[in-house]
Each structure stands twice: as C-alpha cells, then as structure tokens.
Design a protein around this motif. Structure first.
Motif, PDB file in Angstrom:
ATOM      1  N   GLY A  49     -67.717  82.373  -3.255  1.00 19.61           N
ATOM      2  CA  GLY A  49     -68.867  81.514  -3.006  1.00 19.61           C
ATOM      3  C   GLY A  49     -69.326  80.869  -4.302  1.00 19.61           C
ATOM      4  O   GLY A  49     -69.190  81.457  -5.379  1.00 19.61           O
ATOM      5  N   PHE A  50     -69.889  79.665  -4.202  1.00 17.29           N
ATOM      6  CA  PHE A  50     -70.357  78.921  -5.371  1.00 17.29           C
ATOM      7  C   PHE A  50     -71.615  78.150  -5.020  1.00 17.29           C
ATOM      8  O   PHE A  50     -71.783  77.693  -3.886  1.00 17.29           O
ATOM      9  CB  PHE A  50     -69.305  77.901  -5.844  1.00 17.29           C
ATOM     10  CG  PHE A  50     -68.029  78.512  -6.297  1.00 17.29           C
ATOM     11  CD1 PHE A  50     -67.849  78.915  -7.613  1.00 17.29           C
ATOM     12  CD2 PHE A  50     -66.993  78.706  -5.407  1.00 17.29           C
ATOM     13  CE1 PHE A  50     -66.657  79.489  -8.030  1.00 17.29           C
ATOM     14  CE2 PHE A  50     -65.794  79.274  -5.805  1.00 17.29           C
ATOM     15  CZ  PHE A  50     -65.623  79.666  -7.124  1.00 17.29           C
ATOM     16  N   ILE A  51     -72.476  77.971  -6.029  1.00 16.77           N
ATOM     17  CA  ILE A  51     -73.569  77.018  -5.944  1.00 16.77           C
ATOM     18  C   ILE A  51     -73.342  76.005  -7.058  1.00 16.77           C
ATOM     19  O   ILE A  51     -72.988  76.387  -8.194  1.00 16.77           O
ATOM     20  CB  ILE A  51     -74.957  77.683  -6.046  1.00 16.77           C
ATOM     21  CG1 ILE A  51     -76.050  76.647  -5.801  1.00 16.77           C
ATOM     22  CG2 ILE A  51     -75.140  78.426  -7.356  1.00 16.77           C
ATOM     23  CD1 ILE A  51     -77.434  77.236  -5.571  1.00 16.77           C
ATOM     24  N   THR A  52     -73.504  74.736  -6.722  1.00 16.73           N
ATOM     25  CA  THR A  52     -73.255  73.660  -7.674  1.00 16.73           C
ATOM     26  C   THR A  52     -74.439  72.699  -7.651  1.00 16.73           C
ATOM     27  O   THR A  52     -74.913  72.321  -6.580  1.00 16.73           O
ATOM     28  CB  THR A  52     -71.972  72.884  -7.307  1.00 16.73           C
ATOM     29  OG1 THR A  52     -70.893  73.813  -7.191  1.00 16.73           O
ATOM     30  CG2 THR A  52     -71.632  71.847  -8.353  1.00 16.73           C
ATOM     31  N   ILE A  53     -74.881  72.323  -8.844  1.00 19.62           N
ATOM     32  CA  ILE A  53     -75.941  71.334  -9.005  1.00 19.62           C
ATOM     33  C   ILE A  53     -75.326  70.142  -9.718  1.00 19.62           C
ATOM     34  O   ILE A  53     -74.715  70.297 -10.783  1.00 19.62           O
ATOM     35  CB  ILE A  53     -77.123  71.897  -9.819  1.00 19.62           C
ATOM     36  CG1 ILE A  53     -77.730  73.109  -9.106  1.00 19.62           C
ATOM     37  CG2 ILE A  53     -78.186  70.831 -10.046  1.00 19.62           C
ATOM     38  CD1 ILE A  53     -77.310  74.418  -9.666  1.00 19.62           C
ATOM     39  N   LYS A  54     -75.444  68.955  -9.106  1.00 21.88           N
ATOM     40  CA  LYS A  54     -74.895  67.736  -9.703  1.00 21.88           C
ATOM     41  C   LYS A  54     -76.021  66.732  -9.881  1.00 21.88           C
ATOM     42  O   LYS A  54     -76.880  66.585  -9.014  1.00 21.88           O
ATOM     43  CB  LYS A  54     -73.813  67.120  -8.809  1.00 21.88           C
ATOM     44  CG  LYS A  54     -72.563  67.985  -8.708  1.00 21.88           C
ATOM     45  CD  LYS A  54     -71.464  67.254  -7.951  1.00 21.88           C
ATOM     46  CE  LYS A  54     -70.199  68.105  -7.906  1.00 21.88           C
ATOM     47  NZ  LYS A  54     -69.016  67.312  -7.580  1.00 21.88           N
ATOM     48  N   GLY A  55     -75.978  66.035 -11.021  1.00 16.78           N
ATOM     49  CA  GLY A  55     -76.983  65.022 -11.318  1.00 16.78           C
ATOM     50  C   GLY A  55     -76.408  63.621 -11.214  1.00 16.78           C
ATOM     51  O   GLY A  55     -75.260  63.434 -10.799  1.00 16.78           O
ATOM     52  N   ALA A  56     -77.208  62.660 -11.602  1.00 17.35           N
ATOM     53  CA  ALA A  56     -76.811  61.253 -11.537  1.00 17.35           C
ATOM     54  C   ALA A  56     -75.579  61.012 -12.395  1.00 17.35           C
ATOM     55  O   ALA A  56     -75.350  61.689 -13.399  1.00 17.35           O
ATOM     56  CB  ALA A  56     -77.956  60.371 -12.006  1.00 17.35           C
ATOM     57  N   GLY A  57     -74.789  60.044 -11.973  1.00 13.09           N
ATOM     58  CA  GLY A  57     -73.555  59.737 -12.676  1.00 13.09           C
ATOM     59  C   GLY A  57     -73.636  58.480 -13.517  1.00 13.09           C
ATOM     60  O   GLY A  57     -74.545  57.666 -13.386  1.00 13.09           O
ATOM     61  N   ASP A  58     -72.649  58.358 -14.389  1.00 13.45           N
ATOM     62  CA  ASP A  58     -72.461  57.164 -15.207  1.00 13.45           C
ATOM     63  C   ASP A  58     -70.986  56.819 -15.092  1.00 13.45           C
ATOM     64  O   ASP A  58     -70.150  57.433 -15.755  1.00 13.45           O
ATOM     65  CB  ASP A  58     -72.854  57.448 -16.652  1.00 13.45           C
ATOM     66  CG  ASP A  58     -72.601  56.260 -17.570  1.00 13.45           C
ATOM     67  OD1 ASP A  58     -72.495  55.121 -17.065  1.00 13.45           O
ATOM     68  OD2 ASP A  58     -72.509  56.478 -18.804  1.00 13.45           O
ATOM     69  N   GLY A  59     -70.640  55.900 -14.207  1.00 13.61           N
ATOM     70  CA  GLY A  59     -69.232  55.598 -13.961  1.00 13.61           C
ATOM     71  C   GLY A  59     -68.576  56.780 -13.279  1.00 13.61           C
ATOM     72  O   GLY A  59     -69.032  57.238 -12.239  1.00 13.61           O
ATOM     73  N   ILE A  60     -67.525  57.327 -13.908  1.00 10.92           N
ATOM     74  CA  ILE A  60     -66.799  58.456 -13.320  1.00 10.92           C
ATOM     75  C   ILE A  60     -67.273  59.798 -13.876  1.00 10.92           C
ATOM     76  O   ILE A  60     -66.687  60.827 -13.607  1.00 10.92           O
ATOM     77  CB  ILE A  60     -65.269  58.297 -13.503  1.00 10.92           C
ATOM     78  CG1 ILE A  60     -64.878  58.254 -14.980  1.00 10.92           C
ATOM     79  CG2 ILE A  60     -64.766  57.074 -12.757  1.00 10.92           C
ATOM     80  CD1 ILE A  60     -63.393  58.330 -15.232  1.00 10.92           C
ATOM     81  N   SER A  61     -68.366  59.790 -14.661  1.00 12.41           N
ATOM     82  CA  SER A  61     -68.926  61.019 -15.242  1.00 12.41           C
ATOM     83  C   SER A  61     -70.255  61.338 -14.584  1.00 12.41           C
ATOM     84  O   SER A  61     -71.020  60.446 -14.227  1.00 12.41           O
ATOM     85  CB  SER A  61     -69.170  60.836 -16.745  1.00 12.41           C
ATOM     86  OG  SER A  61     -67.998  60.532 -17.420  1.00 12.41           O
ATOM     87  N   ARG A  62     -70.498  62.634 -14.419  1.00  8.69           N
ATOM     88  CA  ARG A  62     -71.809  63.056 -13.935  1.00  8.69           C
ATOM     89  C   ARG A  62     -72.100  64.474 -14.409  1.00  8.69           C
ATOM     90  O   ARG A  62     -71.193  65.244 -14.714  1.00  8.69           O
ATOM     91  CB  ARG A  62     -71.921  62.932 -12.419  1.00  8.69           C
ATOM     92  CG  ARG A  62     -71.071  63.874 -11.630  1.00  8.69           C
ATOM     93  CD  ARG A  62     -71.080  63.587 -10.155  1.00  8.69           C
ATOM     94  NE  ARG A  62     -72.400  63.781  -9.589  1.00  8.69           N
ATOM     95  CZ  ARG A  62     -72.698  63.586  -8.325  1.00  8.69           C
ATOM     96  NH1 ARG A  62     -71.783  63.190  -7.494  1.00  8.69           N
ATOM     97  NH2 ARG A  62     -73.909  63.792  -7.866  1.00  8.69           N
ATOM     98  N   ILE A  63     -73.374  64.797 -14.464  1.00  9.23           N
ATOM     99  CA  ILE A  63     -73.810  66.137 -14.865  1.00  9.23           C
ATOM    100  C   ILE A  63     -73.457  67.101 -13.742  1.00  9.23           C
ATOM    101  O   ILE A  63     -73.662  66.800 -12.571  1.00  9.23           O
ATOM    102  CB  ILE A  63     -75.321  66.150 -15.125  1.00  9.23           C
ATOM    103  CG1 ILE A  63     -75.660  65.209 -16.277  1.00  9.23           C
ATOM    104  CG2 ILE A  63     -75.819  67.555 -15.376  1.00  9.23           C
ATOM    105  CD1 ILE A  63     -77.136  64.921 -16.409  1.00  9.23           C
ATOM    106  N   GLU A  64     -72.905  68.280 -14.127  1.00  5.99           N
ATOM    107  CA  GLU A  64     -72.549  69.276 -13.114  1.00  5.99           C
ATOM    108  C   GLU A  64     -72.674  70.679 -13.691  1.00  5.99           C
ATOM    109  O   GLU A  64     -72.211  70.948 -14.792  1.00  5.99           O
ATOM    110  CB  GLU A  64     -71.110  69.067 -12.637  1.00  5.99           C
ATOM    111  CG  GLU A  64     -70.689  70.108 -11.607  1.00  5.99           C
ATOM    112  CD  GLU A  64     -69.233  69.982 -11.185  1.00  5.99           C
ATOM    113  OE1 GLU A  64     -69.002  69.467 -10.088  1.00  5.99           O
ATOM    114  OE2 GLU A  64     -68.356  70.394 -11.966  1.00  5.99           O
ATOM    115  N   TYR A  65     -73.301  71.554 -12.913  1.00  6.50           N
ATOM    116  CA  TYR A  65     -73.380  72.977 -13.223  1.00  6.50           C
ATOM    117  C   TYR A  65     -72.878  73.715 -11.992  1.00  6.50           C
ATOM    118  O   TYR A  65     -73.320  73.437 -10.878  1.00  6.50           O
ATOM    119  CB  TYR A  65     -74.819  73.410 -13.512  1.00  6.50           C
ATOM    120  CG  TYR A  65     -75.442  72.683 -14.673  1.00  6.50           C
ATOM    121  CD1 TYR A  65     -75.253  73.123 -15.976  1.00  6.50           C
ATOM    122  CD2 TYR A  65     -76.210  71.550 -14.459  1.00  6.50           C
ATOM    123  CE1 TYR A  65     -75.819  72.448 -17.040  1.00  6.50           C
ATOM    124  CE2 TYR A  65     -76.784  70.869 -15.510  1.00  6.50           C
ATOM    125  CZ  TYR A  65     -76.591  71.317 -16.803  1.00  6.50           C
ATOM    126  OH  TYR A  65     -77.153  70.641 -17.851  1.00  6.50           O
TER     127      TYR A  65
END
Length: 155
Positions: A49-65
């Motif tokens: 199991g996983f929990i993932t938090i993703k933020g706004a992107g810039d092109g093909i990059s985005r914040i991810e935990y």
C-alpha cells in the motif's frame, strides 16, 4: 522535496498485443483529493500500500511525495473514502540504459487504454523510444491517472 519527471505516451495497440510481456502487477488506486493543482492518492500495488501527494507541475515535472503504508490501511481507505479510482495492470520493461518503461493496461471504465511512461532524472534526459510507442501525451491532462479516474477515456 521530491520531484517526478515523467514522459508519457500512447501505445500502438497492434505492436503492444504482439509484444512478449513480462508478468504484470495489479494496481488499484483512488484519490482522497483530486484537484488540478494537487492530488492525494491511495494505491495498492500487488501486496503493498502507498499514499502519494502530488503538487502542481511545470511541464513534465511535478512535486511528488510517496510513502509505503500497510496494505490493510490502503484497502480500508479505498473502501471508506474513495470517490473515484482506477484499476490497471502495470508491466515494467527495461529501456536499456538503466531506465524502465512502465506500461499500464487499464481495466474497468478505461478498458482498452494502454499508456507507457518513463521516469527521468532531468527534463532533457535522452532515452530510447521503442517501436511500440505512439503519440506523446506527457502534457495532455486527459491522460493523467487522476483525470482518468474522473473522466474515463477509452481508446
């Protein structure tokens, strides 16, 4: 801060169907928060199991935990809180230079759709494009998993 740099492509179905595939892994995922600029995803991948938090992107990059959580917690969260979700079989195919293609064969409402993605260490990193790759859809929001959960696309 975690950064995900990913290129995504449609897959040529005739070549995909003829391809000898490795064993796939079943994925089930749902979204506790599914907004344009931020996503909180719960995923079950095989027996993890996983929990993932993703933020706004810039092109093909985005914040991810992303963090592993007990599978039983992920199952409970998906049952109790999942307003929308997707299921797919994921196949991992080595690219040749240490990178790995992840091919997702969607099930359910997105049945028939197959997407390939590759994670990179920089936006300009080079990689080999196999014959079975089709059109690039990296910046087409319709093909993000969170969008497919809300608005299924059948190919």
């Amino acid at each position: 801060m975690g950064i995900e740099i990913e290129r995504k492509f449609l897959v040529k179905m005739d070549l995909w169907q003829a391809l000898e595939k490795p064993e796939g892994k079943h994925y089930r995922q749902g979204y506790l928060l599914n907004k344009e600029d931020r996503v909180v995803r719960i995923r079950i991948a095989g027996d993890q199991g996983f929990i993932t938090i993703k933020g706004a992107g810039d092109g093909i990059s985005r914040i991810e935990y992303e963090y592993e959580i007990p599978k039983s917690d992920a199952e409970e969260m998906l049952e109790r809180f999942q307003p929308e979700g997707i299921e797919k079989i994921r196949y991992r195919i080595p690219e040749g230079s240490g990178l790995v293609w992840e091919l997702d064969e969607f099930l359910g409402a997105n049945q028939g759709l197959v997407l390939a993605e590759i994670e990179l260490s920089s936006q300009d990193q080079r990689f080999t494009k196999p014959d079975w790759l089709g059109q690039e859809v990296s910046e087409d929001e319709r093909y993000s998993n969170s969008s497919l959960a809300l608005r299924p696309l059948q190919s």
